[in-house]
Enzyme design. Structure first.
Site, PDB file in Angstrom:
ATOM      1  N   HIS A 361       0.804  -1.227   0.000  1.00 56.24           N
ATOM      2  CA  HIS A 361       0.000   0.000   0.000  1.00 56.24           C
ATOM      3  C   HIS A 361       0.833   1.270   0.000  1.00 56.24           C
ATOM      4  CE1 HIS A 361      -3.992  -1.817   0.929  1.00 56.24           C
ATOM      5  NE2 HIS A 361      -3.251  -2.755   1.482  1.00 56.24           N
ATOM      6  N   LYS A 552      -8.472  13.804   4.773  1.00 52.68           N
ATOM      7  CA  LYS A 552      -7.574  12.647   4.748  1.00 52.68           C
ATOM      8  C   LYS A 552      -6.607  12.836   5.905  1.00 52.68           C
ATOM      9  CE  LYS A 552      -6.527  13.965   0.475  1.00 52.68           C
ATOM     10  NZ  LYS A 552      -6.616  12.786  -0.343  1.00 52.68           N
ATOM     11  N   ARG A 553      -5.786  11.828   6.186  1.00 51.60           N
ATOM     12  CA  ARG A 553      -4.790  12.003   7.237  1.00 51.60           C
ATOM     13  C   ARG A 553      -3.877  13.172   6.900  1.00 51.60           C
ATOM     14  NH1 ARG A 553      -4.414   8.286  11.593  1.00 51.60           N
ATOM     15  NH2 ARG A 553      -2.486   9.399  12.027  1.00 51.60           N
ATOM     16  N   LYS A 558       0.713  14.531   1.348  1.00 58.34           N
ATOM     17  CA  LYS A 558      -0.643  14.821   0.866  1.00 58.34           C
ATOM     18  C   LYS A 558      -0.841  16.324   0.636  1.00 58.34           C
ATOM     19  CE  LYS A 558      -2.615  10.842   3.353  1.00 58.34           C
ATOM     20  NZ  LYS A 558      -3.237   9.982   2.326  1.00 58.34           N
ATOM     21  N   THR A 660      -8.650   6.775  -1.800  1.00 56.54           N
ATOM     22  CA  THR A 660      -9.996   6.236  -1.982  1.00 56.54           C
ATOM     23  C   THR A 660     -11.034   7.332  -1.725  1.00 56.54           C
ATOM     24  OG1 THR A 660      -9.723   5.364   0.260  1.00 56.54           O
ATOM     25  CG2 THR A 660      -9.597   3.780  -1.555  1.00 56.54           C
ATOM     26  N   LYS A 664     -14.658   8.365  -3.632  1.00 63.47           N
ATOM     27  CA  LYS A 664     -15.928   8.657  -2.950  1.00 63.47           C
ATOM     28  C   LYS A 664     -16.476  10.007  -3.375  1.00 63.47           C
ATOM     29  CE  LYS A 664     -14.169   6.009   0.875  1.00 63.47           C
ATOM     30  NZ  LYS A 664     -13.288   6.113   2.046  1.00 63.47           N
TER      31      LYS A 664
HETATM   32  C1  NBG Z   1      -2.529   3.745   2.042  1.00 62.86           C
HETATM   33  C2  NBG Z   1      -2.173   4.664   0.890  1.00 62.86           C
HETATM   34  C3  NBG Z   1      -3.407   5.160   0.163  1.00 62.86           C
HETATM   35  C4  NBG Z   1      -4.268   3.983  -0.243  1.00 62.86           C
HETATM   36  C5  NBG Z   1      -4.569   3.128   0.978  1.00 62.86           C
HETATM   37  C6  NBG Z   1      -5.373   1.904   0.627  1.00 62.86           C
HETATM   38  C7  NBG Z   1      -1.007   2.978   3.814  1.00 62.86           C
HETATM   39  C8  NBG Z   1       0.255   2.274   4.126  1.00 62.86           C
HETATM   40  N1  NBG Z   1      -1.302   3.138   2.528  1.00 62.86           N
HETATM   41  O1  NBG Z   1      -3.045   5.877  -0.978  1.00 62.86           O
HETATM   42  O2  NBG Z   1      -1.429   5.744   1.381  1.00 62.86           O
HETATM   43  O3  NBG Z   1      -5.464   4.416  -0.821  1.00 62.86           O
HETATM   44  O4  NBG Z   1      -3.361   2.689   1.575  1.00 62.86           O
HETATM   45  O5  NBG Z   1      -4.726   1.149  -0.341  1.00 62.86           O
HETATM   46  O6  NBG Z   1      -1.699   3.370   4.707  1.00 62.86           O
END
Ligand code: NBG
Length: 817
Positions: A361, A552-553, A558, A660, A664
């Site tokens: 990920h 988002k976080r 980001k 994601t 949405k």
């Molecule tokens: C996160 C990514 C996102 C991705 C999500 C789900 C981790 C390690 N990765 O871009 O930063 O959408 O995983 O795949 O949290």
């Protein structure tokens, strides 16, 4: 199978059950019980229905004899279950009516539920969407996770600074949807030593743990949409056993033993609040092992109970590793197969390497897990031996393929050499899995090209892509009833299970009546959010403004600070450029920062301080508002996303694996402003270049700029708007009397090398934002673009992602019960 829940549903019996729970479970009185207790009693009554289906699914011969996926994840960010489960059960209207007759409004009761925040961000939310899609399509599945006592911290702001508080999501009263499964409890060891013994003339190894704990499973029901199939999300809670550390107890060291008891009670106490960042703490490895040991034992228990041979494990079970967090499950399965079940190494390896699959990920180096060899050796001595052996045999193969290439050996080795030798969990995953996937097309290409090029050569075809998705049930049908009804009015109501059908609304994109209806729904959703903001934050918003959303976080990659710089540029222009004209805009943020992430917290502080000033500056009037919504969580996203006009997806190209939230928001009719990163690339492909605002450097340009020696200062000097915007952070404009209180961001960008190229992308970002401003003024055109976004993102249903996994990796059959 189509549910007959509605026919089966007995309203009178249900109401009686709610009342019964009110009295017998919560010792409350009908006349005086709080809304909270009514919600809990309703939850219990509903959970009875799903538990019945859960057990029926579990005992179904079709399920027992089918091949299943075991989704192992340290995080499942499920959000509230009640509303969503009612939709899946098809009982939303019936329960609204029943609770109405008991004197309660269902929507209000749903607000009583605390979000189970058992995840950090996208990774955990993806796992939740995947469980929903597995159940909806009846692919046999179990989710395995941890039952943290405290989920992700609750966030509040004090003078603009983030404060964290514990999140006891279960409360003292418990979470109504979960059910304990004491018969499936497991024992898990830690520490100790490995001994050799002889059995039937054969020398064998076995682990003698120094301590052990109990894993108690709690099942949450994952209800298939319009189906009777209910799968468990099985969450393990760690319980200390007394007497606990046998050695110290027997030595008479009572206090030592009690101390260990307290430690063991801590294993599932709290979720680590890091997103895309690994810290390498002992307790985290204990969590990971505890999770894997319990889950693998449970998988084997099911396999045995179904009467299958151990040699056939990989025929019936596949184990998906959600990132490297459950990697220690690989040596654990090897250990059990060899030491406990008595299989040979070769047979065990054959099984293991056909059972595990791994999803990567992230490419961020700070998020790629490595564990110190000495820590693993102490905590899990037998596992370390097995890791050495896997590595040894693997490297023998590498030597054969590339004789004399020491560099390849060093890069591919599971053990990283150095003064402190480290175990690279991703390497262990790639070596031991039958499939490895990235989470968006671009990301998967970069995994092959930059992260694992040698592995890709060594294991041709093993590395593949499955683009992420989101469940349309929660992220459209449930959270946006206005748009859902509008869509169903045009194309019928099958789309929540077949999201590709949304493309049928594309023909209405030019239809003025439909455009008006679409925009009216958007307006209602904006009003709902504005009301929330007014009630909870006391800020009044104009719903004619563009609602611009970055949720988002909080992470440098980001680039919430790029969003902030654009806001500062607008503020500067409003105050200094005579005749400057812009459509009113509200910039929304919602984000939690990891408690130890200093700069991320400074960014939150800066945005809050800018908001304070801008929102109250009469010179700005209502042209510009900035709203940082505290305590971002799934239930908050459900209010924000349907209200978004603009979706900010502005990571440095190559850094966001997928995203994601981008899916949405597009699904709910927001237009994306984004870089060519993660799934943005595929969203653009689907909606067309004319319906998305792309800006910024692309991956190769980012790399080239970095290689050529990036100098952020040059951008600063060359661009007067950038200069003015950045310099606003240096003075006391937003912190009267306290000069430089916000300068951390500016210093990081100008003197800290600007690692995420914020300044390099600034000018083009401002250009894209101007384009958005211009586009919004043509409401018909905007409506058309928004409709096309909703219509053309059917690909991003997590149902499609799951089918990709099923067809290309897991090879499962839908059971169609
Ligand atoms: C996160 C990514 C996102 C991705 C999500 C789900 C981790 C390690 N990765 O871009 O930063 O959408 O995983 O795949 O949290």
């Amino acid at each position: 199978m189509k549910t007959n829940n509605i026919e089966k549903f007995d309203k009178a019996a249900f109401k009686a059950s709610v009342k019964q729970h009110l009295v017998t479970t919560f010792a409350a009185d009908e006349k005086t019980a709080s809304a909270k207790v009514w919600y809990l009693a309703m939850g219990k009554a509903l959970a009875e229905l799903t538990t019945f289906d859960l057990v029926a699914t579990e005992n179904d011969e079709k399920i027992k004899n089918a091949r299943s996926v075991n989704y192992l994840s340290l995080e499942f960010l499920i959000g509230r279950l009640t509303g969503n489960n009612l939709i899946s059960m098809g009982l939303y209207e019936e329960i609204t009516e029943a609770m109405g007759e008991l004197g309660y409004n269902l929507t209000d009761l749903l607000e009583e539920e605390r979000d189970p925040a058992l995840g950090n961000g996208g990774l955990g939310r993806l796992a939740a969407c995947f469980m929903d899609s597995l159940a909806a399509q009846e692919y046999p599945a179990i989710g395995y996770g941890l039952h943290y006592e405290y989920g992700l911290f609750r966030q509040s702001f004090e003078d603009g600074r983030q404060k964290e508080a514990p999140d006891a999501w279960c409360g003292v009263e418990g979470y109504p949807w979960e059910v304990a499964r004491p018969d499936f409890a497991q024992q898990v060891g830690f520490y100790g030593h490995v001994e050799t013994y002889t059995e039937k003339g054969q020398e064998k190894r076995r682990w003698v743990p120094g301590m052990s704990v109990e894993g108690m499973p709690w099942d949450l029901p994952i209800v298939g949409y319009q189906s009777d199939t209910v799968y468990p999300l099985r969450l393990w809670e760690c319980r200390a056993k007394a007497p606990f550390s046998l050695a110290s107890f027997n030595n008479g060291d009572y206090f030592e033993a009690q101390h260990a008891l307290i430690d063991a009670g801590n294993v599932t106490k709290v979720l680590y609040p890091n997103d895309n960042h690994e810290k390498g703490k002992t307790l985290r490895l204990m969590q990971q092992y505890f999770h894997c040991a319990c889950s693998i034992a449970d998988i084997l228990r099911r396999h045995d109970a179904a009467g299958h041979k151990i040699e056939d494990l990989s025929k019936y079970e596949t184990i998906q590793l959600n990132d490297t967090h459950p990697t220690i499950g690989i040596p654990e399965l090897m250990r059990v197969l060899i030491d406990v079940r008595g299989l040979s190494w070769d047979t065990a390896w054959e099984i293991c390497s056909n059972t595990f699959a791994y999803t990567n990920h992230t490419l961020l180096p700070e998020a790629l897990e490595t564990w110190s060899e000495s820590l693993i050796s102490r905590l899990l001595p037998r596992h370390m031996e097995i890791i050495y052996q896997i590595n040894y045999l693997f490297l023998e193969g590498v030597k054969l393929k590339w004789p004399g290439d020491v560099d390849k050996l060093r890069k591919l080795s599971i053990i990283e050499e150095g003064t402190h030798r480290m175990v690279r969990m991703a390497n262990l995953c790639v070596v031991s899995s039958y499939a490895v996937n990235g989470v968006a097309a671009l990301h998967s290409e970069l995994v092959k090209r930059d992260l694992f090029p040698e592995f890709n050569e060594y294991f041709p075809g093993k590395l593949t892509n499955v683009t992420n998705g989101v469940t349309p049930r929660r992220w459209l049908k449930f959270c946006n009833p206005g748009l859902s009804n509008l869509i169903s009015g045009k194309i019928g109501n099958e789309w929540p299970a077949h999201l590709d059908q949304l493309s049928d609304i594309a023909v209405f994109a030019d239809d003025e009546k439909f455009q008006k209806e679409f925009m009216a729904v958007k307006k209602q959703n904006k009003q709902r959010l504005a009301n929330w903001v007014q009630e909870n934050m006391g800020i009044e918003l104009n719903t004619d403004a563009i609602f611009d959303v970055q949720i988002k976080r909080l992470h440098e990659y980001k680039r919430q600070h790029l969003d902030l710089l654009n806001i500062l540029s607008l503020y500067h222009r409003i105050l200094n450029e005579p005749g400057f004209d812009m459509h009113p805009r509200v910039f929304f943020f919602a984000a939690k920062a990891a408690p130890g992430y200093h700069l991320a917290k400074e960014i939150i502080f800066a945005i809050n301080k800018v908001a304070e000033k801008v929102n109250n500056d009469p010179r700005v009037s209502d042209l510009l508002k900035v709203v940082f919504i505290p305590d971002y969580r799934v239930s908050m996203a459900e209010i924000i996303i349907p209200a978004a006009d603009v979706s900010e997806q502005i990571s440095t190209a190559g850094k966001e694996a997928s995203g994601t939230g981008n899916m949405k928001m597009a699904l709910n009719g927001a237009l994306t402003v984004g870089t060519m990163d993660g799934a943005n690339v595929e969203i653009r492909e689907e909606v067309g270049d004319e319906n998305i605002f792309i800006f910024g450097l692309e991956v190769d340009e980012v790399e080239a700029l970095k290689a050529s020696g990036y100098s952020p200062y040059k951008y600063y000097e060359a661009d007067s708007l950038l200069q003015a915007s950045l310099d606003l952070l240096a003075g006391d404009e937003f912190t009267p009397g306290k000069v430089g209180l916000l300068s951390a961001i500016r210093d990081n960008l100008l003197y800290g090398g600007d690692p995420y190229l914020v300044l390099a992308d600034f000018a083009d970002y401002v250009r894209a934002q101007n384009d958005i401003d211009a586009a919004y003024r043509d409401q018909k055109q905007w409506a058309k673009m928004a409709i096309l976004n909703t219509a053309l993102v059917g690909k991003f249903s997590s149902d499609r992602s799951i089918r990709d996994y099923v067809n290309n990796i897991w090879k499962l059959e839908s059971v169609n019960r």
